[in-house]
Design an enzyme around this catalytic site. Structure first.
Site, PDB file in Angstrom:
ATOM      1  N   SER A  13       9.612 -39.194   7.707  1.00 42.92           N
ATOM      2  CA  SER A  13      10.960 -38.673   7.446  1.00 42.92           C
ATOM      3  C   SER A  13      11.053 -38.069   6.045  1.00 42.92           C
ATOM      4  CB  SER A  13      12.032 -39.746   7.656  1.00 42.92           C
ATOM      5  OG  SER A  13      11.891 -40.797   6.724  1.00 42.92           O
ATOM      6  N   ASN A  14      10.405 -38.693   5.050  1.00 44.24           N
ATOM      7  CA  ASN A  14      10.405 -38.110   3.705  1.00 44.24           C
ATOM      8  C   ASN A  14       9.658 -36.779   3.681  1.00 44.24           C
ATOM      9  OD1 ASN A  14      11.899 -39.699   1.870  1.00 44.24           O
ATOM     10  ND2 ASN A  14      10.319 -41.271   1.924  1.00 44.24           N
ATOM     11  N   LYS A  58     -10.592 -43.187   6.264  1.00 42.73           N
ATOM     12  CA  LYS A  58     -10.710 -43.751   4.914  1.00 42.73           C
ATOM     13  C   LYS A  58     -12.014 -43.330   4.233  1.00 42.73           C
ATOM     14  CE  LYS A  58      -9.968 -48.077   2.466  1.00 42.73           C
ATOM     15  NZ  LYS A  58      -9.634 -49.503   2.600  1.00 42.73           N
ATOM     16  N   LEU A  84      -0.407 -44.755   2.655  1.00 38.32           N
ATOM     17  CA  LEU A  84      -0.673 -46.161   2.408  1.00 38.32           C
ATOM     18  C   LEU A  84      -2.047 -46.489   1.834  1.00 38.32           C
ATOM     19  CD1 LEU A  84       1.085 -47.665   5.547  1.00 38.32           C
ATOM     20  CD2 LEU A  84       2.030 -47.169   3.288  1.00 38.32           C
ATOM     21  N   ASN A 100       4.039 -40.265  -6.262  1.00 39.35           N
ATOM     22  CA  ASN A 100       4.290 -41.165  -5.145  1.00 39.35           C
ATOM     23  C   ASN A 100       5.735 -41.639  -5.211  1.00 39.35           C
ATOM     24  OD1 ASN A 100       3.604 -42.978  -2.952  1.00 39.35           O
ATOM     25  ND2 ASN A 100       3.609 -44.635  -4.443  1.00 39.35           N
ATOM     26  N   HIS A 102       8.036 -45.010  -4.231  1.00 38.41           N
ATOM     27  CA  HIS A 102       7.932 -46.425  -3.865  1.00 38.41           C
ATOM     28  C   HIS A 102       9.325 -46.948  -3.530  1.00 38.41           C
ATOM     29  CE1 HIS A 102       6.000 -50.314  -3.710  1.00 38.41           C
ATOM     30  NE2 HIS A 102       7.055 -50.812  -4.341  1.00 38.41           N
ATOM     31  N   ASP A 143       0.818 -48.362  -7.742  1.00 34.80           N
ATOM     32  CA  ASP A 143       2.183 -48.429  -8.285  1.00 34.80           C
ATOM     33  C   ASP A 143       2.268 -48.674  -9.786  1.00 34.80           C
ATOM     34  OD1 ASP A 143       3.133 -48.108  -5.643  1.00 34.80           O
ATOM     35  OD2 ASP A 143       3.001 -50.253  -5.287  1.00 34.80           O
ATOM     36  N   GLU A 172      15.839 -41.975  -0.877  1.00 34.59           N
ATOM     37  CA  GLU A 172      14.602 -41.191  -0.833  1.00 34.59           C
ATOM     38  C   GLU A 172      14.882 -39.757  -0.393  1.00 34.59           C
ATOM     39  OE1 GLU A 172      11.401 -44.729   0.262  1.00 34.59           O
ATOM     40  OE2 GLU A 172      12.320 -43.591   1.892  1.00 34.59           O
TER      41      GLU A 172
END
Length: 193
Positions: A13-14, A58, A84, A100, A102, A143, A172
Site C-alpha cells: 500500500s505504501n 535473499k 523486510l 526506509n 518504520h 533501524d 505513512e
C-alpha cells in the site's frame, strides 16, 4: 528527472501511494519495483501502474544480482516501503541514498524482527499512549540510520494491534511520499549549489 526505485516484500500500500504521488510529477518518477517475494501483492500493484518489477531471492540480494539490476534503472533514491530483508552494505556503498519507513517512533520498537504487526503488538502490550512513523536513512544496522522525519499519533483509544496499524498506515500514506519529494528536491538544490 529523478529516478526512484522501490523495494517491498508484501501488500504494497505504501509503494502504491508513492507510485501514484509521482505519477504526474515533472521532477521524479518511480522507475522500478524490486521484491523478494514472487507472490507479493505489491507486484500486482506495480503492474497495474506499468512499473517494471524485479523479483529476487535473499542470495541474489547479497551476491550481486540485485546490484546489477539496479544499475539498469540508475536510481537517485532507493525507498524501502515494507521491505523486510537487511539491506546489503555492497548496495549501500554504490547507492548511499536509501531510505526506509518504520511503523513506530524509533529508537523504540526497532531492530531485527520488529516490523508490521510485531511492532503494533509490542506497542499495545506496553500500553503506549502514542506511536507513529519514522523515516530514516538506511545503514548497515536495522533501524539505526539517521532520522529524517517522525510523526506521532495518539493511540489511547486503540484496543487491538489492527487499530494501531490503521492509524500508522494513515500517517505513512500521508507523509511518506511528501518526505521522498522533499529529499529529492533538497538533493537537486545541492547538486546545483
Amino acid at each position: 528527472m529523478k529516478n526512484i526505485v522501490l523495494f517491498a516484500s508484501g501488500n504494497g500500500s505504501n509503494a502504491e501511494e508513492i507510485i501514484k504521488y509521482f505519477k504526474n510529477s515533472k521532477n521524479a518518477k518511480v522507475v522500478a519495483l524490486f521484491s523478494n517475494k514472487s507472490d507479493a501483492k505489491v507486484l500486482d500493484r506495480a503492474k497495474n501502474h506499468e512499473i517494471p518489477s524485479v523479483v529476487f531471492n535473499k542470495a541474489q540480494l547479497n551476491e550481486g544480482f540485485v546490484l546489477e539490476q539496479l544499475h539498469q534503472f540508475q536510481p537517485d533514491l532507493i525507498v524501502l516501503a515494507g521491505f523486510l530483508l537487511k539491506f546489503p552494505e555492497s548496495i549501500l556503498k554504490e547507492y548511499p541514498k536509501v531510505i526506509n519507513i518504520h511503523p513506530a517512533l524509533l529508537p523504540k520498537y526497532g531492530g531485527k524482527g520488529m516490523y508490521g504487526m510485531n511492532v503494533h503488538q509490542a506497542v499495545l502490550e506496553n500500553k503506549e499512549k502514542e506511536t507513529g512513523i519514522t523515516i530514516h536513512y538506511v545503514n548497515e544496522h536495522y533501524d539505526e540510520g539517521e532520522f529524517i522525519f517522525q510523526k506521532s499519533v495518539n493511540i489511547e483509544d486503540c484496543k487491538t494491534p489492527e487499530e494501531i496499524a490503521q492509524k500508522v498506515h494513515e500517517l505513512e500514506h500521508l507523509y511518506f511520499p511528501e518526505v521522498i519529494a522533499n529529499i529529492l528536491m533538497s538533493s537537486r538544490a545541492e547538486s546545483r549549489g
